[in-house]
Scaffold this active site. Structure first.
Site, PDB file in Angstrom:
ATOM      1  N   CYS A   1       0.819  -1.227   0.000  1.00 42.67           N
ATOM      2  CA  CYS A   1       0.000   0.000   0.000  1.00 42.67           C
ATOM      3  C   CYS A   1       0.850   1.273   0.000  1.00 42.67           C
ATOM      4  O   CYS A   1       0.327   2.364  -0.233  1.00 42.67           O
ATOM      5  CB  CYS A   1      -0.954  -0.006   1.180  1.00 42.67           C
ATOM      6  SG  CYS A   1      -1.997  -1.473   1.203  1.00 42.67           S
TER       7      CYS A   1
ATOM      8  N   HIS B   1      -3.124   7.116   2.052  1.00 43.92           N
ATOM      9  CA  HIS B   1      -3.602   5.801   1.619  1.00 43.92           C
ATOM     10  C   HIS B   1      -4.992   5.593   2.218  1.00 43.92           C
ATOM     11  O   HIS B   1      -5.226   5.857   3.399  1.00 43.92           O
ATOM     12  CB  HIS B   1      -2.625   4.734   2.094  1.00 43.92           C
ATOM     13  CG  HIS B   1      -3.151   3.350   1.947  1.00 43.92           C
ATOM     14  ND1 HIS B   1      -3.695   2.902   0.765  1.00 43.92           N
ATOM     15  CD2 HIS B   1      -3.224   2.303   2.818  1.00 43.92           C
ATOM     16  CE1 HIS B   1      -4.092   1.649   0.929  1.00 43.92           C
ATOM     17  NE2 HIS B   1      -3.817   1.263   2.158  1.00 43.92           N
TER      18      HIS B   1
ATOM     19  N   ASN C   1     -10.219  -0.200   0.172  1.00 41.70           N
ATOM     20  CA  ASN C   1      -8.755  -0.093   0.165  1.00 41.70           C
ATOM     21  C   ASN C   1      -8.242  -0.714  -1.142  1.00 41.70           C
ATOM     22  O   ASN C   1      -8.335  -1.926  -1.321  1.00 41.70           O
ATOM     23  CB  ASN C   1      -8.217  -0.847   1.392  1.00 41.70           C
ATOM     24  CG  ASN C   1      -6.708  -0.830   1.497  1.00 41.70           C
ATOM     25  OD1 ASN C   1      -6.010  -0.516   0.536  1.00 41.70           O
ATOM     26  ND2 ASN C   1      -6.205  -1.202   2.665  1.00 41.70           N
TER      27      ASN C   1
END
Ligand code: UT7
Length: 325
Positions: A119, A252, A282
């Site tokens: 990520c 993020h 996500n």
């Protein structure tokens, strides 16, 4: 040599299939697994995510995002002299999704490689592209975050499968006389490998170990909140800036609670926080460029604004990039 690199165009792409929390809860109920829209929203802020069809790859999503970024920059694929794709769900074991994307763009010759920092991948990739531009190795880079995380989700594990989605975002980063990227700060700490991983690997024609995502959510949560503030503060210090100068925080997009916690620590009002986790879930390395592109196209982020991008994820990896649009 031009001393700086600057983003000249952004683009993104979501696969069309939108799956709401209720859709997912219905599917999981058929497996005897209980979850609810209410639990997912309260704990994460996620309302929906997009899932790609089985034959669609990261480079397919990245291609659409890249085309839109090139168009926004007023560039064509032929102008690109560097391609970096941040992904943890590449099309193949090898070659890189960047090489595959290069071919899909109809170009050849320029360097193309993937960055694997989960990520944090996009802030890593942007930092590498910035360094290559500033040292004269490239003038017009395509930096892409692209993921099909749905492929590695365990739909028998409600603690993880409700969190992630698929998508891609891209930027064109060009050599510039004006400062664009002001500072970056990257880190990794491999002792935390086990808290967020896909432990399977290919051996002798078989997949050994589990090729599905495993996460200790609370351990990741605690680390994320701490390191995101540190990386942001280090970036500000390197650039000689202060937190009140930040126009937009684009972290993020994993969990609204982590994102709001980071904004508060940086003393930023929540209306300076770009949020897309509600609609995207996500999307790992794709989440920051997806959020950036939505903020640009939605008229929030304007030329000259100062942005703080922040990534955190498996590895454990984390980092931040401070830039002027
Ligand atoms: O992308 C890389 C970065 N990743 C992240 O930043 C993720 C970080 N972690 C998180 O966002 C959060 O830890 C989660 C969203 C993953 C979990 O939230 P939490 O507030 O830490 O929940 P929890 O793990 O403490 O679970 C609370 C309860 C448990 O039940 P008991 O033990 O209290 O009875 C879980 O079994 O919620 C239960 N639970 C669920 N219930 C309904 C876990 N998942 C679900 C679910 N639906 N999907």
């Amino acid at each position: 040599m031009t001393p700086f690199s600057r983003i000249t165009g952004t683009g993104s792409f979501l696969p069309p299939r939108r799956v709401t929390n209720d859709d997912l809860a219905r599917d999981l109920a058929q497996r005897g697994i209980e979850t609810s829209d209410q639990w997912i929203i309260e704990r994460t802020g996620i309302r929906a995510r997009h899932f790609a069809d089985p034959e669609v790859t990261s480079s397919d999503l990245g291609l659409e995002a890249a085309k839109r970024a090139l168009e926004a920059a007023g560039r064509s694929a032929g102008d690109v002299d560097l391609i970096i794709v941040a992904t943890s769900t590449p099309d193949m074991v090898f070659p890189s999704s960047a090489a595959i994307l290069q071919n899909k763009l109809g170009i050849a010759g320029c360097p193309a490689f993937d960055v694997q920092a989960v990520c944090s991948g996009f802030v890593y990739a942007l930092t590498v592209a910035d360094a290559m531009i500033r040292t004269g190795s490239a003038k017009c880079a395509l930096v892409v975050g692209a993921e099909v995380f749905s492929r590695i989700l365990d739909f028998n594990d409600r603690t993880t499968c409700v969190l992630f989605g698929d998508g891609a975002g891209a930027v064109v980063l060009e050599a510039s006389a004006e400062p664009g990227i002001l500072a970056s700060d990257l880190h990794a700490d491999g002792k935390h490998v086990g808290i967020l991983c896909v432990p399977g690997h290919v051996s002798g024609g078989q997949v050994l170990g589990t090729p599905l995502l495993h996460m200790d959510g609370q351990a990741v949560f605690k680390l994320a909140v701490r390191v995101l503030e540190e990386a942001a503060r280090t970036c500000l210090q390197k650039a000689g800036k202060v937190d009140t100068e930040i126009d937009w925080l684009i972290p993020h997009q994993a969990n609204i609670r982590i994102m709001e916690g980071t904004a508060r620590k940086l003393k930023l009002p929540l209306d300076k926080l770009v949020v897309t986790v509600n609609e995207h879930g996500n999307t790992s390395a794709a989440s920051i460029p997806l959020a950036l592109d939505e903020a640009v196209r939605g008229g929030k982020v304007k030329k000259g604004d100062m942005l703080m991008l922040e990534g955190v994820g498996g590895g454990f990896t984390w980092g931040a990039v401070l830039l002027n649009m």
